[in-house]
Motif scaffolding. Structure first.
Motif, mmCIF file in Angstrom:
data_model
loop_
_atom_site.group_PDB
_atom_site.id
_atom_site.type_symbol
_atom_site.label_atom_id
_atom_site.label_comp_id
_atom_site.label_asym_id
_atom_site.label_seq_id
_atom_site.Cartn_x
_atom_site.Cartn_y
_atom_site.Cartn_z
ATOM 1 N N LEU A 178 56.187 -24.402 64.587
ATOM 2 C CA LEU A 178 55.351 -23.506 63.787
ATOM 3 C C LEU A 178 55.368 -22.149 64.481
ATOM 4 C CD1 LEU A 178 53.337 -22.941 61.507
ATOM 5 C CD2 LEU A 178 51.535 -23.847 62.971
ATOM 6 N N GLY A 179 56.097 -21.197 63.906
ATOM 7 C CA GLY A 179 56.263 -19.897 64.539
ATOM 8 C C GLY A 179 55.414 -18.839 63.864
ATOM 9 N N ALA A 180 54.730 -18.028 64.664
ATOM 10 C CA ALA A 180 53.867 -16.979 64.127
ATOM 11 C C ALA A 180 54.103 -15.677 64.881
ATOM 12 C CB ALA A 180 52.394 -17.388 64.251
ATOM 13 N N HIS A 181 53.709 -14.575 64.241
ATOM 14 C CA HIS A 181 53.690 -13.248 64.860
ATOM 15 C C HIS A 181 55.077 -12.692 65.176
ATOM 16 C CE1 HIS A 181 49.482 -14.021 65.043
ATOM 17 N NE2 HIS A 181 49.584 -14.902 66.003
ATOM 18 N N LEU A 182 56.109 -13.215 64.526
ATOM 19 C CA LEU A 182 57.443 -12.663 64.702
ATOM 20 C C LEU A 182 57.997 -12.255 63.348
ATOM 21 C CD1 LEU A 182 59.114 -15.168 67.219
ATOM 22 C CD2 LEU A 182 58.110 -12.932 67.726
ATOM 23 N N PRO A 183 58.632 -11.075 63.264
ATOM 24 C CA PRO A 183 59.270 -10.692 62.001
ATOM 25 C C PRO A 183 60.458 -11.606 61.731
ATOM 26 C CG PRO A 183 59.816 -9.136 63.747
ATOM 27 C CD PRO A 183 58.786 -10.045 64.313
ATOM 28 N N PRO A 184 60.945 -11.635 60.490
ATOM 29 C CA PRO A 184 61.987 -12.598 60.131
ATOM 30 C C PRO A 184 63.216 -12.588 61.034
ATOM 31 C CG PRO A 184 61.061 -11.648 58.149
ATOM 32 C CD PRO A 184 60.433 -10.909 59.308
ATOM 33 N N GLU A 185 63.725 -11.421 61.403
ATOM 34 C CA GLU A 185 64.944 -11.388 62.216
ATOM 35 C C GLU A 185 64.729 -12.076 63.562
ATOM 36 O OE1 GLU A 185 68.124 -8.201 64.150
ATOM 37 O OE2 GLU A 185 66.558 -7.496 62.786
ATOM 38 N N GLU B 4 54.482 -7.903 46.179
ATOM 39 C CA GLU B 4 55.871 -7.613 46.535
ATOM 40 C C GLU B 4 56.132 -7.908 48.010
ATOM 41 O OE1 GLU B 4 53.789 -5.525 45.011
ATOM 42 O OE2 GLU B 4 54.619 -5.599 42.969
ATOM 43 N N ALA B 5 55.181 -7.546 48.882
ATOM 44 C CA ALA B 5 55.346 -7.804 50.310
ATOM 45 C C ALA B 5 55.379 -9.300 50.590
ATOM 46 C CB ALA B 5 54.213 -7.142 51.097
ATOM 47 N N ILE B 6 54.550 -10.059 49.883
ATOM 48 C CA ILE B 6 54.554 -11.515 50.072
ATOM 49 C C ILE B 6 55.881 -12.108 49.619
ATOM 50 C CG2 ILE B 6 53.557 -13.655 49.157
ATOM 51 C CD1 ILE B 6 50.819 -12.289 49.326
ATOM 52 N N ARG B 7 56.370 -11.697 48.465
ATOM 53 C CA ARG B 7 57.643 -12.234 47.973
ATOM 54 C C ARG B 7 58.782 -11.890 48.919
ATOM 55 N NH1 ARG B 7 55.253 -11.342 42.732
ATOM 56 N NH2 ARG B 7 55.838 -9.131 42.727
ATOM 57 N N ARG B 8 58.804 -10.656 49.432
ATOM 58 C CA ARG B 8 59.875 -10.258 50.356
ATOM 59 C C ARG B 8 59.810 -11.088 51.634
ATOM 60 N NH1 ARG B 8 58.504 -4.905 48.765
ATOM 61 N NH2 ARG B 8 57.275 -4.656 50.672
ATOM 62 N N ALA B 9 58.592 -11.293 52.161
ATOM 63 C CA ALA B 9 58.454 -12.035 53.408
ATOM 64 C C ALA B 9 58.871 -13.491 53.232
ATOM 65 C CB ALA B 9 57.012 -11.946 53.904
ATOM 66 N N ALA C 168 60.936 -14.745 51.082
ATOM 67 C CA ALA C 168 62.393 -14.785 50.930
ATOM 68 C C ALA C 168 63.096 -14.545 52.263
ATOM 69 C CB ALA C 168 62.844 -13.759 49.899
ATOM 70 N N ALA C 169 62.596 -13.589 53.037
ATOM 71 C CA ALA C 169 63.238 -13.259 54.314
ATOM 72 C C ALA C 169 63.136 -14.409 55.301
ATOM 73 C CB ALA C 169 62.602 -12.001 54.898
ATOM 74 N N TYR C 170 61.985 -15.063 55.378
ATOM 75 C CA TYR C 170 61.860 -16.214 56.279
ATOM 76 C C TYR C 170 62.733 -17.372 55.795
ATOM 77 C CZ TYR C 170 58.054 -14.062 58.913
ATOM 78 O OH TYR C 170 57.307 -13.234 59.728
ATOM 79 N N GLY C 171 62.837 -17.534 54.483
ATOM 80 C CA GLY C 171 63.736 -18.557 53.970
ATOM 81 C C GLY C 171 65.180 -18.276 54.341
ATOM 82 N N ASP C 172 65.571 -17.016 54.302
ATOM 83 C CA ASP C 172 66.944 -16.641 54.630
ATOM 84 C C ASP C 172 67.301 -16.949 56.075
ATOM 85 O OD1 ASP C 172 67.374 -15.763 52.059
ATOM 86 O OD2 ASP C 172 67.062 -13.637 52.511
ATOM 87 N N VAL C 173 66.313 -16.955 56.983
ATOM 88 C CA VAL C 173 66.609 -17.234 58.394
ATOM 89 C C VAL C 173 66.340 -18.695 58.764
ATOM 90 C CG1 VAL C 173 66.216 -14.842 59.079
ATOM 91 C CG2 VAL C 173 64.322 -16.482 59.216
ATOM 92 N N GLY C 174 66.071 -19.533 57.746
ATOM 93 C CA GLY C 174 66.017 -20.966 58.023
ATOM 94 C C GLY C 174 64.686 -21.646 57.885
#
Length: 283
Positions: free
Chosen positions: A171-178, A246-251, A253-259
């Motif tokens: 369970l990872g928190a406080h890190l941006p998607p990259e 929009e920010a929620i949808r982007r986040a 999607a971005a977390y999904g893209d990194v696994g």
């Protein structure tokens, strides 16, 4: 992609309403944080109540500060919640960072990592049906032999080691998607290097609030209070909160893209209408 909600810690009375609305919506999990020296409700008690009024949605500690608790009692509480929820319980665990919580229960904060490792060895043994020390077994048996799903919270090398040795995922928190993606990668690489079957469950957490400005202001104040020990860092956490659909949808999607297998959107205002607003916002 699964999306869960982190329940607001400020108003325990509202949480059953949150649970009922979330159960009727698209959400996969309800999470609740753990502190001693704070106004949040105790998570194991509260999640048991939530499990009792729901039938589908999972319940999760996010995260339980396990070293604050007696190991034998924690084993019994977790197995009981796993049983009464029909296997819908995830034990998210970590060591915490606030010294006052440890002082309150008389546990040395500097030994918390070692204590957690000792606890996990004992918990897995007890959930397999083994005895506690030379005294005897502790029941009830969890739904799954070996115990409920365990996710470790954190973003340091010791967290990776615990996921691989004792856990089902991160369970990872406080890190941006990259950055989260890089950490996910290190967990997966270590998992496979250790010969673990399958893959770890990877869950990302982000703070979110949707609603009129008073709701957002209340959420920012709550975050600032909770993370006040970070000093100026508390303001940064509040600024990074997702406050538009929009920010929620982007986040997500971005977390999904990194696994990420699931994204937990942690809410900080008790306004229950956020459940419906976020439901409308998620993909």
């Amino acid at each position: 992609m699964k999306v869960g909600l982190g329940l607001p810690p400020g108003d325990p009375v509202s949480l059953l309403g949150w649970a009922r609305r979330a159960e009727a919506g698209p959400f996969s999990t309800l999470g609740l944080l753990d502190r001693i020296m704070y106004g949040n409700p105790e998570p194991m008690v509260t999640l048991a109540a939530i499990a009792g009024i729901t039938s589908r949605i999972r319940v999760q500690t996010e995260v339980l500060i396990a070293p604050l608790r007696a190991t034998a009692l924690l084993a019994k509480q977790a197995a009981t919640l796993d049983r009464v929820s029909a296997g819908r319980f995830t034990l998210g665990v970590g060591v915490g960072a606030r010294e006052d919580d440890y002082r309150a229960v008389g546990v040395d904060v500097h030994s918390r990592g070692r204590r957690l490792d000792e606890q996990m060895a004992a918990l897995r043994h007890l959930w397999e049906g083994g005895p506690y020390e030379d005294i005897g077994p502790i029941g009830p048996a969890p739904v799954r032999r070996g115990g409920p799903e365990v996710l470790f919270g954190g973003f340091v090398p010791a967290t990776v080691e615990r996921v691989v040795r004792w856990g089902d995922g991160l369970l990872g928190a406080h890190l941006p998607p990259e950055r989260m993606g890089r950490f996910f990668g290190s967990v997966e690489a270590s998992w496979h290097a250790a010969g673990r079957a399958g893959r770890p469950r990877l869950v990302a957490q982000a703070n979110a609030a949707l609603g009129p400005e008073p709701v957002l202001d209340e959420a920012r104040r709550s975050i600032g209070d909770y993370y006040g020990f970070l000093g100026d860092g508390a303001s940064k956490v509040a600024e990074e909160m997702l406050t538009t659909p929009e920010a929620i949808r982007r986040a997500v999607a971005a977390y999904g893209d990194v696994g990420a297998d699931e994204v937990m959107l942690y809410c900080w205002s008790p306004d229950v209408d956020q459940v419906d607003r976020i439901a409308d916002a998620v993909p």
